[in-house]
Write an enzyme that holds these catalytic residues in place. Structure first.
Site, PDB file in Angstrom:
ATOM      1  N   ARG A 235    -102.194   2.279 -41.504  1.00 30.93           N
ATOM      2  CA  ARG A 235    -101.007   2.111 -42.341  1.00 30.93           C
ATOM      3  C   ARG A 235    -101.389   2.439 -43.776  1.00 30.93           C
ATOM      4  NH1 ARG A 235     -98.688   2.582 -38.388  1.00 30.93           N
ATOM      5  NH2 ARG A 235     -97.185   1.213 -37.352  1.00 30.93           N
ATOM      6  N   ASP A 259    -103.505  10.066 -42.582  1.00 31.69           N
ATOM      7  CA  ASP A 259    -102.341  10.318 -41.736  1.00 31.69           C
ATOM      8  C   ASP A 259    -101.186   9.415 -42.160  1.00 31.69           C
ATOM      9  OD1 ASP A 259    -101.051  11.577 -39.446  1.00 31.69           O
ATOM     10  OD2 ASP A 259    -101.138   9.597 -38.496  1.00 31.69           O
ATOM     11  N   GLU A 264     -95.004   6.571 -47.866  1.00 29.10           N
ATOM     12  CA  GLU A 264     -94.665   7.689 -46.991  1.00 29.10           C
ATOM     13  C   GLU A 264     -93.206   7.703 -46.545  1.00 29.10           C
ATOM     14  OE1 GLU A 264     -97.371   6.758 -43.696  1.00 29.10           O
ATOM     15  OE2 GLU A 264     -95.631   6.403 -42.431  1.00 29.10           O
TER      16      GLU A 264
END
Ligand code: NAI
Length: 332
Positions: A235, A259, A264
């Site tokens: 996260r 990632d 985000e």
């Protein structure tokens, strides 16, 4: 079919639909796919549905839960493992039950973490662009062997353990930290301080909680080896992105494979090419030659998508039939 259940499915993407339609049809569940995310502005769309299905960047805070409860919705089905975006306490208070998919493919995420690491340290992202332009120079392409390096793994649950197995295959030494160490796993557990000090590579595989929020910050980065590679497929808010950026600028951090990113939800899964991205930290991170960003993509394999849809549909039908489900999240 009689008693067909209607589920409002938020943040729907083209790759979600085939598997959810397939398993839904087999189980008398109709999904209405909304491309929009669930949040306070879109919660009205849930009126008339029996349940709601959401993903990682939908907002399920107290205000949204109030809307769901007012619309008589008793079930919130998360089609993911993490649940940091849900106010579980408020859901319990308002009688909205929450189910999730605890595991769908730990391999998908662990393999993506390794893919990012190899891409970054062997400069594959640079080579791909160079050779497409018939530039066969090797200047600035020197990487390093993974064999013999020390990897520090934070969180040794399902994904962390697969990641550890892969690292062992590469001949790496593994150190780990977990708040709840697994006794039988043959893993060398150390304190976070030792892990930060001794690891050439650090990979995060723990959930986001109050305790793990910004666990990678300027203080912990200062403890790390110069040139450390940091991988985050868990996260975004596990990392203080500004501190990471400073670490990269000062050459302390040698590579970052991200990632996930704290902010985000505004960007990931959407096409922002042609837009001016206002988030300076994200833009600066992406501009770095030693940073790889993927858009919360680690889960995205055919196997994982199929498992996600099958388990979510099973969670919904089991819950509707028996008012219980083994994958229910309880507030405690
Ligand atoms: P898991 O629940 O099997 O393992 C999590 C591990 O973290 C457990 O061993 C737990 O004891 C440990 N942990 C809990 N609190 C901790 C703390 N304060 N410090 C250190 N360790 C702690 O979860 P799993 O399936 O391995 O997933 C890990 C994380 O990966 C999830 O929380 C989720 O955020 C993320 N994820 C990301 C995906 C992606 O597409 N990028 C897809 C799936 C999961």
């Amino acid at each position: 079919m009689e008693n067909e259940m209607k589920i409002a499915f938020f943040d729907a993407k083209s790759y979600d639909k085939p598997s959810f339609e397939k398993y839904g049809k087999q189980n008398g569940i109709t999904f209405k796919f909304f491309e929009t995310k669930l949040n306070e502005d879109t919660a009205e769309l849930t009126c008339g549905f029996d349940g709601v299905c959401v993903f990682v960047n939908d907002t399920v805070n107290a205000a949204v839960i109030d809307h769901l409860a007012e619309h008589g919705i008793r079930l919130l089905a998360l089609r993911c493992a993490g649940f940091n975006n849900v106010d579980l306490r408020h859901a319990a208070q308002r009688g909205v039950r929450v189910v999730r998919v605890p595991a769908y493919s730990p391999y998908a995420v662990a393999e993506h973490a390794i893919a990012m690491l190899l891409t970054s340290i062997r400069r594959i992202h640079k080579a791909y662009i160079r050779t497409r332009d018939f530039n066969f120079s090797l200047n600035n392409m020197t990487g390093f062997d993974l064999h013999g390096k020390t990897v520090g793994v934070i969180g040794t649950g399902k994904i962390g353990r697969v990641f550890i197995d892969i690292c062992r295959g590469f001949g790496m030494k593994v150190l780990a930290y977990d708040k709840y160490p697994a006794e039988d796993a043959g893993i060398t557990y150390v304190t976070p301080e030792r892990l930060f000090a001794e690891s050439d590579i650090i990979s995060l595989h723990c959930p986001l909680t109050e305790e793990t929020y910004h666990m990678i910050n300027s203080e912990t980065i200062a403890m790390m080896k110069k040139g450390v590679a940091i991988i985050n497929t868990s996260r975004g808010a596990l990392i203080d992105a500004e501190a990471l950026l400073e670490g990269i600028k000062s050459r302390k951090v040698g590579a970052a494979c991200l990632d996930v990113y704290e902010e985000e939800s505004e960007f990931f899964f959407e096409d922002y090419s042609g837009h001016i991205v206002e988030d300076d930290t994200l833009a600066r991170l992406i501009s770095m030659p030693n940073v790889i960003v993927t858009s919360h993509q680690a889960f995205l394999t055919e196997e994982a998508l199929d498992n996600i849809a099958e388990t979510t549909v099973r969670n919904i039908s089991t819950f509707m039939e028996t008012n219980a489900c083994e994958n229910e999240l309880s507030y405690h």
